[in-house]
Design a protein around this motif. Structure first.
Motif, PDB file in Angstrom:
ATOM      1  N   ILE A  49       0.852  -1.191   0.000  1.00  0.00           N
ATOM      2  CA  ILE A  49       0.000   0.000   0.000  1.00  0.00           C
ATOM      3  C   ILE A  49       0.890   1.244   0.000  1.00  0.00           C
ATOM      4  N   ASP A  50       0.632   2.167  -0.918  1.00  0.00           N
ATOM      5  CA  ASP A  50       1.431   3.406  -1.013  1.00  0.00           C
ATOM      6  C   ASP A  50       1.190   4.305   0.203  1.00  0.00           C
ATOM      7  N   SER A  51       2.116   5.241   0.439  1.00  0.00           N
ATOM      8  CA  SER A  51       2.057   6.052   1.663  1.00  0.00           C
ATOM      9  C   SER A  51       0.844   6.991   1.690  1.00  0.00           C
ATOM     10  N   ARG A  52       0.449   7.491   0.514  1.00  0.00           N
ATOM     11  CA  ARG A  52      -0.716   8.386   0.472  1.00  0.00           C
ATOM     12  C   ARG A  52      -1.975   7.643   0.915  1.00  0.00           C
ATOM     13  N   SER A  53      -2.156   6.442   0.353  1.00  0.00           N
ATOM     14  CA  SER A  53      -3.323   5.636   0.737  1.00  0.00           C
ATOM     15  C   SER A  53      -3.263   5.282   2.212  1.00  0.00           C
ATOM     16  N   ALA A  54      -2.066   4.870   2.669  1.00  0.00           N
ATOM     17  CA  ALA A  54      -1.908   4.462   4.071  1.00  0.00           C
ATOM     18  C   ALA A  54      -2.266   5.619   5.000  1.00  0.00           C
ATOM     19  N   GLY A  55      -1.841   6.822   4.632  1.00  0.00           N
ATOM     20  CA  GLY A  55      -2.144   8.004   5.442  1.00  0.00           C
ATOM     21  C   GLY A  55      -3.638   8.261   5.519  1.00  0.00           C
ATOM     22  N   ASN A  56      -4.324   8.098   4.401  1.00  0.00           N
ATOM     23  CA  ASN A  56      -5.773   8.317   4.389  1.00  0.00           C
ATOM     24  C   ASN A  56      -6.518   7.214   5.137  1.00  0.00           C
ATOM     25  N   ILE A  57      -6.022   5.971   5.017  1.00  0.00           N
ATOM     26  CA  ILE A  57      -6.646   4.863   5.750  1.00  0.00           C
ATOM     27  C   ILE A  57      -6.552   5.125   7.251  1.00  0.00           C
ATOM     28  N   ALA A  58      -5.430   5.687   7.669  1.00  0.00           N
ATOM     29  CA  ALA A  58      -5.194   5.943   9.099  1.00  0.00           C
ATOM     30  C   ALA A  58      -6.200   6.929   9.700  1.00  0.00           C
ATOM     31  N   THR A  59      -6.890   7.718   8.842  1.00  0.00           N
ATOM     32  CA  THR A  59      -7.868   8.693   9.357  1.00  0.00           C
ATOM     33  C   THR A  59      -9.221   8.034   9.652  1.00  0.00           C
ATOM     34  N   LEU A  60      -9.377   6.768   9.238  1.00  0.00           N
ATOM     35  CA  LEU A  60     -10.684   6.109   9.365  1.00  0.00           C
ATOM     36  C   LEU A  60     -10.850   5.418  10.718  1.00  0.00           C
ATOM     37  N   ARG A  61     -12.101   5.071  11.026  1.00  0.00           N
ATOM     38  CA  ARG A  61     -12.436   4.284  12.207  1.00  0.00           C
ATOM     39  C   ARG A  61     -11.814   2.901  12.038  1.00  0.00           C
ATOM     40  N   SER A  62     -11.500   2.226  13.126  1.00  0.00           N
ATOM     41  CA  SER A  62     -10.701   0.995  12.981  1.00  0.00           C
ATOM     42  C   SER A  62     -11.374  -0.069  12.110  1.00  0.00           C
ATOM     43  N   ASP A  63     -12.704  -0.235  12.218  1.00  0.00           N
ATOM     44  CA  ASP A  63     -13.364  -1.241  11.376  1.00  0.00           C
ATOM     45  C   ASP A  63     -13.309  -0.841   9.898  1.00  0.00           C
ATOM     46  N   ALA A  64     -13.389   0.465   9.633  1.00  0.00           N
ATOM     47  CA  ALA A  64     -13.296   0.949   8.250  1.00  0.00           C
ATOM     48  C   ALA A  64     -11.862   0.820   7.736  1.00  0.00           C
ATOM     49  N   SER A  86      -8.593  10.231  -0.397  1.00  0.00           N
ATOM     50  CA  SER A  86      -9.165  10.983   0.721  1.00  0.00           C
ATOM     51  C   SER A  86      -9.877  10.058   1.686  1.00  0.00           C
ATOM     52  N   GLY A  87      -9.834  10.407   2.953  1.00  0.00           N
ATOM     53  CA  GLY A  87     -10.463   9.581   3.981  1.00  0.00           C
ATOM     54  C   GLY A  87     -11.431  10.421   4.794  1.00  0.00           C
ATOM     55  N   SER A  88     -11.163  10.537   6.086  1.00  0.00           N
ATOM     56  CA  SER A  88     -12.055  11.302   6.949  1.00  0.00           C
ATOM     57  C   SER A  88     -11.878  12.800   6.768  1.00  0.00           C
ATOM     58  N   ARG A  89     -12.974  13.529   7.015  1.00  0.00           N
ATOM     59  CA  ARG A  89     -12.913  14.989   7.031  1.00  0.00           C
ATOM     60  C   ARG A  89     -13.649  15.471   8.283  1.00  0.00           C
ATOM     61  N   THR A  90     -13.069  16.414   8.984  1.00  0.00           N
ATOM     62  CA  THR A  90     -13.753  16.991  10.140  1.00  0.00           C
ATOM     63  C   THR A  90     -14.905  17.851   9.635  1.00  0.00           C
ATOM     64  N   TYR A  91     -15.818  18.210  10.540  1.00  0.00           N
ATOM     65  CA  TYR A  91     -16.919  19.108  10.181  1.00  0.00           C
ATOM     66  C   TYR A  91     -16.340  20.406   9.613  1.00  0.00           C
ATOM     67  N   TRP A 118     -20.587  11.108   4.696  1.00  0.00           N
ATOM     68  CA  TRP A 118     -20.090  10.005   5.527  1.00  0.00           C
ATOM     69  C   TRP A 118     -18.597  10.140   5.808  1.00  0.00           C
ATOM     70  N   HIS A 119     -17.914  11.002   5.029  1.00  0.00           N
ATOM     71  CA  HIS A 119     -16.500  11.268   5.330  1.00  0.00           C
ATOM     72  C   HIS A 119     -16.346  11.932   6.702  1.00  0.00           C
ATOM     73  N   ASN A 120     -17.417  12.595   7.184  1.00  0.00           N
ATOM     74  CA  ASN A 120     -17.367  13.268   8.489  1.00  0.00           C
ATOM     75  C   ASN A 120     -17.508  12.279   9.642  1.00  0.00           C
ATOM     76  N   PHE A 121     -17.754  10.995   9.304  1.00  0.00           N
ATOM     77  CA  PHE A 121     -17.974   9.987  10.343  1.00  0.00           C
ATOM     78  C   PHE A 121     -16.930   8.867  10.284  1.00  0.00           C
ATOM     79  N   ASP A 122     -15.850   9.141   9.567  1.00  0.00           N
ATOM     80  CA  ASP A 122     -14.665   8.259   9.550  1.00  0.00           C
ATOM     81  C   ASP A 122     -14.925   6.875   8.955  1.00  0.00           C
ATOM     82  N   VAL A 123     -15.925   6.769   8.089  1.00  0.00           N
ATOM     83  CA  VAL A 123     -16.264   5.455   7.543  1.00  0.00           C
ATOM     84  C   VAL A 123     -16.222   5.424   6.011  1.00  0.00           C
ATOM     85  N   ALA A 124     -15.769   6.515   5.375  1.00  0.00           N
ATOM     86  CA  ALA A 124     -15.793   6.599   3.908  1.00  0.00           C
ATOM     87  C   ALA A 124     -14.452   7.041   3.346  1.00  0.00           C
TER      88      ALA A 124
END
Ligand SMILES: [Zn+2]
Length: 191
Positions: A49-64, A86-91, A118-124
Motif C-alpha cells: 500500500i502506497d504512503s498516500r493511501s496508508a495516510g488516508n486509511i489511518a484517518t478512518l475508524r478501525s473497522d473501516a 481521501s479519507g475522513s474529514r472533520t466538520y 459520511w467522510h465526516n464519520f470516519d467510515v468513507a
C-alpha cells in the motif's frame, strides 16, 4: 504480439507499461474481463500500500481501516494501480469544502454541508485509478471494477447509488442514517 501493442494494453489497464506481458499483465487482463484469479490463502502478498493511501486509511475508524485495507489489497492484487486519495474529514474541513463555489471562489466540489457526508464519520474514502506513470485516469473502466470489488466485500460503492452517483466513493455499511450519525456524534456515542 509486438511490445508496442503490449505497452498500449498495459497503459489501458493502468499497470506498469514495459511492453513485456507477465503475471501482472495477465492478472490485470483477467480482472478487466471479470475472470477471478484465485490466489492461495497462504501466498504472501506481492503488493504494498502506497504512503498516500496508508495516510488516508489511518484517518478512518478501525473497522473501516480494516475494510479499506482489504479492499485496496484486492484491487492491487488484481493489477489495478489504485490509490485512496481521501479519507475522513472533520466538520470544519467539510465546511471549507462546502463553501467552495458558494461563499468562497471556485467551482462547487460537494453538495454536502458539515455532518451530511459520511467522510465526516470516519467510515468513507475516495479513490482514483492511476496509469503506469501515476497520472490519474478519470474515465477508466477500472473505476467500476474497483467499485465492484468493494461490493463483493460487503461495502457500499457510490457508483451504485440511486440518483446522484459518486463513482470514486466507498464506505462501510453503518446500518444507520446520517441523522442518527449526527445525533450519536452529539451524544459522544459515535465509535
Ligand atoms: Zn466520498
Amino acid at each position: 504480439m509486438s511490445a508496442t501493442l503490449w505497452t498500449k494494453i498495459q497503459k489501458l489497464l493502468g499497470i506498469k507499461a514495459d511492453g513485456i506481458p507477465g503475471d501482472k499483465t495477465a492478472n490485470a487482463v483477467a480482472a478487466r474481463l471479470g475472470i477471478v484469479t484465485a490466489t492461495p490463502e497462504s501466498a504472501p502478498s506481492r503488493v504494498t500500500i502506497d504512503s498516500r493511501s496508508a495516510g488516508n486509511i489511518a484517518t478512518l475508524r478501525s473497522d473501516a481501516q480494516d475494510k479499506a485495507r482489504e479492499w485496496l489489497l484486492k484491487c492491487l492484487e488484481a493489477g489495478i494501480n489504485v490509490k485512496i486519495i481521501s479519507g475522513s474529514r472533520t466538520y470544519q474541513e467539510q465546511a471549507a469544502l462546502y463553501a467552495k463555489g458558494r461563499s468562497a471562489p471556485g467551482p462547487k466540489v460537494t453538495n454536502s454541508p458539515p455532518g451530511f457526508s459520511w467522510h465526516n464519520f470516519d467510515v468513507a474514502w475516495d479513490f482514483v485509478v492511476f496509469d503506469a506513470n501515476d497520472q490519474p485516469l478519470w474515465e477508466s473502466p477500472l473505476t467500476e471494477r474497483c467499485g465492484r470489488i468493494a461490493e463483493s466485500l460487503g461495502l457500499e460503492w457510490g457508483g451504485s447509488w440511486n440518483g446522484f452517483q459518486d463513482i470514486s466513493h466507498i464506505q462501510i455499511k453503518t446500518g444507520c442514517s446520517l441523522v442518527e450519525a449526527r445525533q450519536r456524534v452529539k451524544d459522544g456515542k459515535w465509535t
